[in-house]
Design an enzyme around this catalytic site. Structure first.
Site, short mmCIF file in Angstrom:
data_model
loop_
_atom_site.label_atom_id
_atom_site.label_comp_id
_atom_site.label_asym_id
_atom_site.label_seq_id
_atom_site.Cartn_x
_atom_site.Cartn_y
_atom_site.Cartn_z
N ASP A 172 0.40 -1.03 -0.14
CA ASP A 172 -0.16 0.12 -0.15
C ASP A 172 1.29 1.07 -0.24
O ASP A 172 1.80 1.35 -0.77
CB ASP A 172 -0.73 0.09 1.52
CG ASP A 172 -1.87 0.75 0.97
OD1 ASP A 172 -1.91 1.64 -0.12
OD2 ASP A 172 -2.62 0.81 2.00
N LYS A 192 -1.25 -2.13 -4.51
CA LYS A 192 -2.82 -0.43 -4.56
C LYS A 192 -1.48 -0.10 -5.44
O LYS A 192 -1.83 1.13 -4.55
CB LYS A 192 -2.89 -0.35 -3.00
CG LYS A 192 -3.88 -0.65 -1.96
CD LYS A 192 -4.63 -0.56 -1.61
CE LYS A 192 -5.41 -1.73 -0.43
NZ LYS A 192 -5.89 -0.50 1.00
P1 IMP Z 1 2.18 -0.44 3.77
O1 IMP Z 1 2.91 0.01 4.78
O2 IMP Z 1 0.87 1.03 3.61
O3 IMP Z 1 2.10 -1.17 2.31
O4 IMP Z 1 1.18 -1.42 4.89
C1 IMP Z 1 0.80 -3.22 3.98
C2 IMP Z 1 0.39 -3.66 5.29
O5 IMP Z 1 -0.87 -2.84 5.67
C3 IMP Z 1 -0.03 -4.87 4.63
O6 IMP Z 1 1.11 -5.86 4.79
C4 IMP Z 1 -1.38 -5.47 4.77
O7 IMP Z 1 -1.00 -6.39 6.32
C5 IMP Z 1 -1.79 -4.35 5.03
N1 IMP Z 1 -2.89 -3.63 4.79
C6 IMP Z 1 -3.07 -2.96 3.15
N2 IMP Z 1 -3.58 -2.69 2.46
C7 IMP Z 1 -4.74 -3.69 3.34
C8 IMP Z 1 -6.01 -4.36 2.70
O8 IMP Z 1 -6.43 -3.40 1.43
N3 IMP Z 1 -6.39 -5.66 3.22
C9 IMP Z 1 -6.50 -5.82 4.30
N4 IMP Z 1 -4.85 -5.73 4.93
C10 IMP Z 1 -4.16 -4.58 4.38
#
Ligand code: IMP
Ligand code: MG
Length: 182
Positions: free
Chosen positions: A105, A133
């Protein structure tokens, strides 16, 4: 027709879609890591389902290990705070490390993880994420080498992905109904 969970608004990727992505990624990784010393590192807990399928689609010697980090808590919004809950058991020095993630994300989790792992001097360090995403106007903090598929900027569950530890066992990926987490 498979029955859709009542909390799921729409199915984004079916079991068949996912199997195809995994097959494609497995073939690519098998090719790229020929003669290398591959170590797959799954980020707990979301990536275990993907890891289980992906490792069986890779036709090359490999080792697996796990790390647990926390960045989301039980909510749907990123906190930006990353904490190592469980570290690796094996030494990755001089080895070809591929981090296996469920979803990218903001990329903050992976950015932190990559910095941490690169300080242990692996021969190479790359990322394979099941979902990305990847939306306009939003730049991820890292650039994954392997991507299963892009996904819209909605909260998705299934195939390892949870909301408050639920829905990980759904065999497909779907958008969670907003009323479930609002
Ligand atoms: P980031 O650090 O923002 O890239 O978040 C990554 C982590 O957030 C992933 O490994 C997931 O555990 C969680 N995450 C982000 N988006 C989602 C979603 O839409 N559904 C479930 N978990 C998510
Ligand atoms: Mg998670």
């Amino acid at each position: 027709m498979e029955t859709i969970h009542p909390d799921v608004e729409t199915v984004l990727f079916s079991e068949e879609d996912i199997a195809e992505m995994v097959k494609r990624l497995g073939a690519q990784i098998s090719e790229d890591y020929k003669g290398k010393d591959l170590v797959l590192i799954a980020v707990l807990r979301g990536a275990v389902v993907f890891m289980g399928d992906l490792m069986r689609a890779i036709d090359a010697p490999l080792a697996i290990d796990f790390m647990a980090v926390s960045s989301y808590g039980d909510g749907a919004k990123s906190s930006g705070i990353v904490r190592i809950i469980k570290d690796l058991d094996i030494d990755i020095k001089g080895r070809d490390v591929l981090i296996v993630e469920d979803i990218l994300d903001s990329g903050l989790t992976l950015k932190y993880l990559m910095k941490n792992l690169s300080s242990r001097n692996p021969a190479s360090l790359e990322v394979c994420t099941f979902l990305w995403k990847d939306v306009e106007g939003k730049q991820a903090a890292i650039d994954p080498k392997y991507v299963g598929t892009h996904c819209p900027d909605a909260f998705v569950v299934g195939y390892g992905l949870d909301f408050a530890e639920r829905y990980r066992n759904l065999p497909y990926v779907g958008i969670l109904k907003p009323e479930v987490y609002e």
